[in-house]
Design an enzyme around this catalytic site. Structure first.
Site, PDB file in Angstrom:
ATOM      1  N   ASP A  24      37.928 -21.361  55.494  1.00 34.61           N
ATOM      2  CA  ASP A  24      37.490 -21.787  54.145  1.00 34.61           C
ATOM      3  C   ASP A  24      38.120 -23.087  53.627  1.00 34.61           C
ATOM      4  OD1 ASP A  24      36.234 -19.377  54.451  1.00 34.61           O
ATOM      5  OD2 ASP A  24      37.240 -18.353  52.800  1.00 34.61           O
ATOM      6  N   LYS A 129      30.478 -16.648  55.259  1.00 36.30           N
ATOM      7  CA  LYS A 129      30.890 -15.264  55.000  1.00 36.30           C
ATOM      8  C   LYS A 129      30.816 -14.948  53.509  1.00 36.30           C
ATOM      9  CE  LYS A 129      35.881 -16.324  54.958  1.00 36.30           C
ATOM     10  NZ  LYS A 129      36.145 -15.998  53.584  1.00 36.30           N
ATOM     11  N   THR A 158      42.858 -19.082  51.182  1.00 35.77           N
ATOM     12  CA  THR A 158      44.251 -19.112  50.794  1.00 35.77           C
ATOM     13  C   THR A 158      44.998 -18.059  51.617  1.00 35.77           C
ATOM     14  OG1 THR A 158      43.921 -17.505  48.989  1.00 35.77           O
ATOM     15  CG2 THR A 158      43.752 -19.838  48.434  1.00 35.77           C
ATOM     16  N   CYS A 162      41.847 -14.962  51.755  1.00 35.23           N
ATOM     17  CA  CYS A 162      40.922 -14.930  52.898  1.00 35.23           C
ATOM     18  C   CYS A 162      41.620 -14.978  54.252  1.00 35.23           C
ATOM     19  CB  CYS A 162      39.900 -16.043  52.761  1.00 35.23           C
ATOM     20  SG  CYS A 162      38.769 -15.740  51.389  1.00 35.23           S
TER      21      CYS A 162
HETATM   22  N1  TIU Z   1      39.040 -18.360  50.756  1.00 35.37           N
HETATM   23  C1  TIU Z   1      39.694 -17.631  49.854  1.00 35.37           C
HETATM   24  O1  TIU Z   1      40.885 -17.373  49.992  1.00 35.37           O
HETATM   25  N2  TIU Z   1      38.983 -17.221  48.725  1.00 35.37           N
HETATM   26  C2  TIU Z   1      39.552 -17.030  47.481  1.00 35.37           C
HETATM   27  O2  TIU Z   1      38.862 -16.673  46.529  1.00 35.37           O
HETATM   28  N3  TIU Z   1      40.897 -17.293  47.358  1.00 35.37           N
HETATM   29  C3  TIU Z   1      41.633 -17.280  46.222  1.00 35.37           C
HETATM   30  O3  TIU Z   1      42.859 -17.416  46.329  1.00 35.37           O
HETATM   31  N4  TIU Z   1      41.042 -17.153  45.058  1.00 35.37           N
END
Ligand code: TIU
Length: 221
Positions: A24, A129, A158, A162
């Site tokens: 991500d 995803k 993060t 995720c």
């Molecule tokens: N990709 C991911 O971690 N999605 C989130 O929403 N992370 C947050 O820390 N909000």
């Protein structure tokens, strides 16, 4: 490939059985005006890992090993977005609302795309995803099986959302998981540290952790 002096103990990457999963690294999480910012986060913290993540991706490309990119995003009609995810909290913009980089967290919009510095090469796998984990409701498991992959190195954002969710999904599916500690970041530094501690505790209960330099050195060996 060489041995990596990882936490909590050494791990050896097996040639032809290892892939990199970059979670991500999208404009929606890393640039102002995206999903991360709508949740009230300071997104500048995440921009700092782009150079280290690029070095890790380059190491995998040099070694001829698969680089898999993921994007958290939803269909334009939001049919794959559970109501709980859509309505939770008080973000300044909700998923699907129009923002400065297009509709928030919607596939095909500029914000859902991967940042330019880490853009996938033609032929690299990109997984869209709907959840935090990259295995849920995606073809990732089948793709890894077809490639004969047994070990996964993780980067991206993060750390505690995720990345950790996907590492836990992968660990339960039998993959050995290694997190690149300077190629992952959280909006909350304490949560990043806690996630790495949780992953590596109890004899690598979820997996290992090592720096990009340590991993790339092993890939180049
Ligand atoms: N990709 C991911 O971690 N999605 C989130 O929403 N992370 C947050 O820390 N909000």
């Amino acid at each position: 490939m060489g041995i990596i002096k990882a936490r909590p103990f050494d791990v050896t990457l097996v040639p032809d059985k290892t892939a990199l999963v970059v979670i991500d690294m999208q404009r929606d999480f890393i640039e102002p005006g995206g999903f991360g910012a709508t949740l009230g986060n300071d997104v500048t913290l995440l921009q700092a890992i782009i150079p280290a993540t690029a070095r890790l991706i380059d190491g995998f490309r040099r070694a001829g090993l698969p680089v898999i990119h993921t994007r958290e995003c939803h269909a334009p009609d939001l049919s794959d977005c559970p109501p709980a995810k859509l309505t939770r909290g008080k973000p300044s913009l909700r998923i699907g609302d129009p923002g400065p980089m297009g509709r928030i967290l919607i596939a095909g919009e500029a914000g859902a795309d991967i940042v330019a510095a880490l853009y996938p090469l033609p032929g690299e796998t990109v997984i869209d995803k709907p959840g935090k984990g990259a295995f849920y409701a995606t073809p990732l498991g089948d793709i890894l099986k077809a490639k004969g992959i047994a070990q996964l190195v993780f980067a991206g954002v993060t750390t505690e959302v995720c990345v950790q969710t996907t590492m836990r999904e992968a660990n339960d599916r039998g993959y050995e998981c290694l997190l690149a500690t300077d190629a992952t970041e959280s909006y909350f530094p304490d949560f990043k540290k806690a996630a790495i501690d949780m992953i590596t505790a109890q004899g690598a209960i979820v997996g290992w952790a090592a720096t990009v330099d340590e991993i790339v050195e092993a890939l180049d060996a």
